[in-house]
Design an enzyme around this catalytic site. Structure first.
Site, PDB file in Angstrom:
ATOM      1  N   THR A   1      35.222  39.029  29.077  1.00  0.00           N
ATOM      2  CA  THR A   1      34.417  38.658  30.231  1.00  0.00           C
ATOM      3  C   THR A   1      34.622  37.179  30.491  1.00  0.00           C
ATOM      4  OG1 THR A   1      32.181  38.642  31.184  1.00  0.00           O
ATOM      5  CG2 THR A   1      32.353  38.164  28.825  1.00  0.00           C
ATOM      6  N   GLY A   2      34.336  36.742  31.715  1.00  0.00           N
ATOM      7  CA  GLY A   2      34.519  35.333  32.062  1.00  0.00           C
ATOM      8  C   GLY A   2      35.227  35.205  33.390  1.00  0.00           C
ATOM      9  N   VAL A   3      35.967  34.146  33.552  1.00  0.00           N
ATOM     10  CA  VAL A   3      36.726  33.918  34.779  1.00  0.00           C
ATOM     11  C   VAL A   3      38.051  34.669  34.668  1.00  0.00           C
ATOM     12  CG1 VAL A   3      37.854  32.204  36.242  1.00  0.00           C
ATOM     13  CG2 VAL A   3      35.630  31.695  35.201  1.00  0.00           C
TER      14      VAL A   3
ATOM     15  N   ARG B   1      41.355  40.190  45.916  1.00  0.00           N
ATOM     16  CA  ARG B   1      41.517  39.518  44.631  1.00  0.00           C
ATOM     17  C   ARG B   1      41.465  40.529  43.488  1.00  0.00           C
ATOM     18  NH1 ARG B   1      37.464  38.461  40.199  1.00  0.00           N
ATOM     19  NH2 ARG B   1      38.343  36.757  39.003  1.00  0.00           N
ATOM     20  N   ILE B   2      42.341  40.362  42.492  1.00  0.00           N
ATOM     21  CA  ILE B   2      42.412  41.254  41.339  1.00  0.00           C
ATOM     22  C   ILE B   2      41.756  40.575  40.144  1.00  0.00           C
ATOM     23  CG2 ILE B   2      43.914  42.571  39.816  1.00  0.00           C
ATOM     24  CD1 ILE B   2      44.039  43.467  42.732  1.00  0.00           C
ATOM     25  N   SER B   3      40.806  41.239  39.528  1.00  0.00           N
ATOM     26  CA  SER B   3      40.162  40.691  38.336  1.00  0.00           C
ATOM     27  C   SER B   3      40.969  41.057  37.086  1.00  0.00           C
ATOM     28  CB  SER B   3      38.747  41.246  38.200  1.00  0.00           C
ATOM     29  OG  SER B   3      38.793  42.565  37.674  1.00  0.00           O
TER      30      SER B   3
ATOM     31  N   THR C   1      31.197  40.352  33.968  1.00  0.00           N
ATOM     32  CA  THR C   1      31.809  41.601  33.541  1.00  0.00           C
ATOM     33  C   THR C   1      30.994  42.244  32.416  1.00  0.00           C
ATOM     34  OG1 THR C   1      33.952  40.650  34.071  1.00  0.00           O
ATOM     35  CG2 THR C   1      33.965  42.572  32.654  1.00  0.00           C
TER      36      THR C   1
END
Length: 280
Positions: free
Chosen positions: A203-205, A182-184, A154
């Protein structure tokens, strides 16, 4: 006036020294351009502008260079939030637009401010955003070879303008090979949140960031009287209980900047008008 940006994570295991140097140079250049833009624009406009520059750089997983999902399609998400009005607008799983962050920004004036999928694409088309493929050959070869990059790409910006107003913008090209739909976290308040006291981009998973409500927690705790450092430390301590993978950047109303990650290394840069700080 202050600005801080991030470009996801750098992993020594799957990226070269040349890529690391390129990202350091890129982040410093984008931070400089965004700070210059901030001289005559609001934090809200600047946050979107900075993120658009990150979207235009194929070094990052947002806009151009976004990851390809399991069905071979690129779907991107982005959001922006104005700290003064506390309005958030965003797009989820948007296809074939060069700069999702500008579509998110356009939505700030609407009553329905978060759109997904076909609705987001239709809105973009109706508001003059041309059809544009953000796929680059590297992403296609990664997809075809089933090479995963960890889903940590991200990009984001937090800005404080000369009037003391805060804004945040965040954009992502997904984690790669995910299930379509899938929703981030990027278009949610878990990954992108601001008020008049503090603004945070993550940012990240995405699943870890959402589970921990990371951005919203940091902003809320700062609003309730914690320092940025205290708010970050408490929130990231809670993230550890789920072994969460995340990084975050922030600025508060007094111009304090802070960043933290749960695993090495979030790539970021900041500028306060006098000195740069760039990830090492």
């Amino acid at each position: 006036m202050k600005i801080i940006i991030h470009g996801g994570f750098f992993s020594e295991s799957d990226q070269s020294h040349e890529v690391k140097t390129a990202k350091q140079d890129s982040l410093q250049h984008i931070t400089q351009k965004a700070f210059e833009y901030l001289q005559s624009h609001s934090a809200f406009d600047t946050a979107a502008y900075a993120v658009s520059l990150l979207e235009d750089d194929p070094l990052y997983n947002a806009g151009i260079g976004s990851q390809i999902q399991s069905d071979g399609v690129i779907r991107m998400s982005a959001a922006i939030m104005d700290g003064e009005t506390q309005k958030l607008s965003g797009v989820i799983n948007l296809q074939d637009v060069k700069n999702p962050i500008f579509v998110a920004k356009e939505l700030i004036k609407e009553d329905d401010r978060v759109l997904g999928g076909n609705g987001a694409k239709t809105y973009a088309s109706e508001h003059g955003f041309e059809n544009f493929s953000t796929e680059i050959p590297q992403r296609r070869s990664e997809y075809e070879a089933k090479l995963k990059t960890g889903g940590k790409g991200t990009v984001g910006c937090v800005a404080l303008d000369k009037e003391g107003k805060l804004a945040v913008a965040t954009s992502t090209g997904g984690k790669g090979f995910e299930i379509p739909g899938r929703i981030s976290d990027s278009a949610t308040v878990a990954g992108n949140y601001a008020n008049s006291i503090c603004a945070v981009s993550c940012t990240g998973v995405g699943e870890d960031i959402v589970s921990n409500a990371t951005a919203a927690k940091i902003v809320t705790r700062t609003t309730d009287g914690m320092s940025l450092e205290q708010a970050f430390n408490k929130t990231f301590t809670e993230l550890k209980t789920i072994d969460g993978f995340a990084g975050a950047i922030a600025i508060d109303k007094d111009g304090n900047m802070y960043h933290q990650d749960s695993y090495p290394t979030m790539v970021f840069a900041s500028f306060d008008g006098e000195s740069f700080q760039v990830f090492q």
